[in-house]
Design an enzyme around this catalytic site. Structure first.
Site: not given
Length: 472
Positions: A332, A364
């Protein structure tokens, strides 16, 4: 398409997209949100080719409007009228950029955007207890882009040139973009659903047709070969997601009828199968970016064009990593750069690792499994750093010792990453903490030992300490 008119709060915020493909979803046996997502991703392939090949000489205005309109259409198709929250965040931040004090603009935009995202995460937590492709994904990507733009604006207006890093100099801007450029950057179809993160200046180079340099032969490099390689790779990972992953549900790790060895093998395999879904989306998004002409990142030593500016994962580097840091550097990538930009580089040195992982958990969502994962990640990162600087130099005296060290660290890195990500995959505190109890918190104990005790009993050489300070 049937679009839900219900707004937030409500379950329709997360299930309000088109149901025109519901029949296809029922036939295949997957949820319609996944069908919508995959449809938009694959539709982006010909649309990216049109943008690069047929709109390559179009006006800058056309090259701004085309990706913006398609990106907004994708959002409405996938999320219905919940798209209004993406627009509300984007437009409010645009106003804040104009009215906020220059020295605080990056902090104000960051706090507002992250607070709005937290509100969306909160309602997702209320209404959903399972994974689906919903508004929160594009919202998280939008927060990355709008805060990156705010930091670039702050750097361009407040900081002196000598205070900026090379990347900050390249990304710094001195004026708030006009609204069409701003919205096109936030909602361009190539990355509105999956990312990866790109800077505003890089995106505008694409729009203004100044992104690609001329090679030694006097020609502009063609990204097609690289793009199609990435798209084919994404199809390979999609096949794994569709054909293999369903046979190994993560709930099977709660079984107690397996031997220790069989359970450990099942654990490693099952957690590994959680990654191809990300590989599929990231490789496909990278290929789409390249097909649209974006991603040029200079030339290598052989004079070949590199098309990895928008690359979000290096699968081989990640899967073969021999340290926790190597694994994170390959995973990522755009998000890791964002964490560094807004957290790691700006926090006090002794709190950098913890603050970065806390931001990751906050970004998140509010599921406690996420916090369990990222706090564990902070502990494992510190432990891995202590292990490496105290022990690695002791195994460099011969090839056989170095090979032994490499094998041990490869296996250990694989275990640590799976150990860390299990609560993330389960989302909730209960399954995550039950897993760690079953493992006797062994990963935490070993990491704390490596961080706190190992440097005392097997201290690193002075050169290693100086190197660590330099790297920090």
């Amino acid at each position: 398409p049937s679009l839900s008119l219900a707004g937030m709060p409500g379950v329709n915020t997360f299930n309000g997209g088109s149901v025109v493909l519901q029949g296809v979803a029922d036939l295949i046996g997957v949820t319609v949100d996944r069908i919508n997502f995959v449809t938009c991703m694959f539709l982006s392939i010909p649309l990216a080719m049109v943008y690069h090949r047929h709109l390559g000489e179009a006006s800058v205005l056309t090259r701004k409007i085309y990706p913006l309109m398609i990106g907004l259409a994708y959002c409405f198709f996938c999320f219905g009228w919940a798209t209004k929250h993406l627009l509300a965040n984007a437009l409010t931040c645009y106003v804040l950029m104009h009215v906020s004090p220059t020295q605080y603009i990056h902090k104000i935009i960051f706090i507002f955007s992250m607070s709005y995202l937290t509100w969306v995460h909160f309602y997702r937590w209320i209404y959903l207890d399972f994974f689906c492709i919903d508004l929160t994904g594009p919202f998280m990507i939008l927060v990355q882009r709008v805060t990156t733009l705010a930091f670039s604006l702050h750097d361009g207006r407040v900081k002196k040139e000598e205070e900026l890093t090379p990347s900050q100099k390249r990304e710094a801007i001195s004026e708030v973009p006009e609204v069409l450029s701003y919205l096109s950057y936030l909602f361009h179809f190539q990355a509105v659903l999956t990312g990866p993160l790109t800077s505003y200046t890089d995106y505008m180079h694409l729009v203004e047709k100044t992104h690609v340099a001329i090679d030694a032969k006097g020609k502009k490099p063609d990204p097609s070969s690289e793009a199609w390689t990435k798209i084919r790779t994404s199809l390979f990972f999609m096949a794994i997601v569709a054909l293999v992953e369903p046979h190994f549900p993560i709930a099977d790790l709660e079984r107690t009828d397996l031997s220790v060895l069989n359970w450990v093998l099942l654990f490693q395999w099952t957690i590994a199968l959680q990654r191809p879904q990300y590989y599929f989306a990231w490789y496909l998004a990278d290929g789409i970016y390249n097909l649209s002409g974006f991603g040029f990142n200079g030339f290598d030593e052989k004079g070949e064009a590199k098309w990895d500016l928008a690359t979000n994962v290096y699968v081989y580097k990640f899967e073969m990593a021999q340290s926790f840091k190597e694994a994170l550097d390959a995973w990522n990538v755009g998000t890791m750069q964002w964490f560094r930009r807004v957290a790691f580089d700006r926090a006090p040195k002794k709190y950098r690792t913890v603050s970065t992982y806390l931001l990751s958990a906050w970004w998140h969502g509010i599921y406690m499994g996420y916090y369990l994962t990222f706090l564990t990640g902070a502990v494992l990162t510190l432990g891995g750093k202590g292990f490496r600087r105290c022990l690695r130099w002791r195994f460099l005296s011969s090839p056989s010792l170095k090979a032994f060290y490499d094998v041990v660290t490869f296996i250990g890195t694989k275990f640590c990453f799976c150990y860390m990500t299990y609560p993330f995959a389960r989302m909730h505190w209960g399954p995550g903490i039950a897993f760690y109890k079953r493992m006797y918190f062994s990963g935490h104990i070993i990491a704390i030992f490596c961080a706190a005790v190992l440097p005392v009993i097997l201290p690193p050489p002075k050169e290693e300490k100086k190197k660590e300070v330099k790297e920090e």
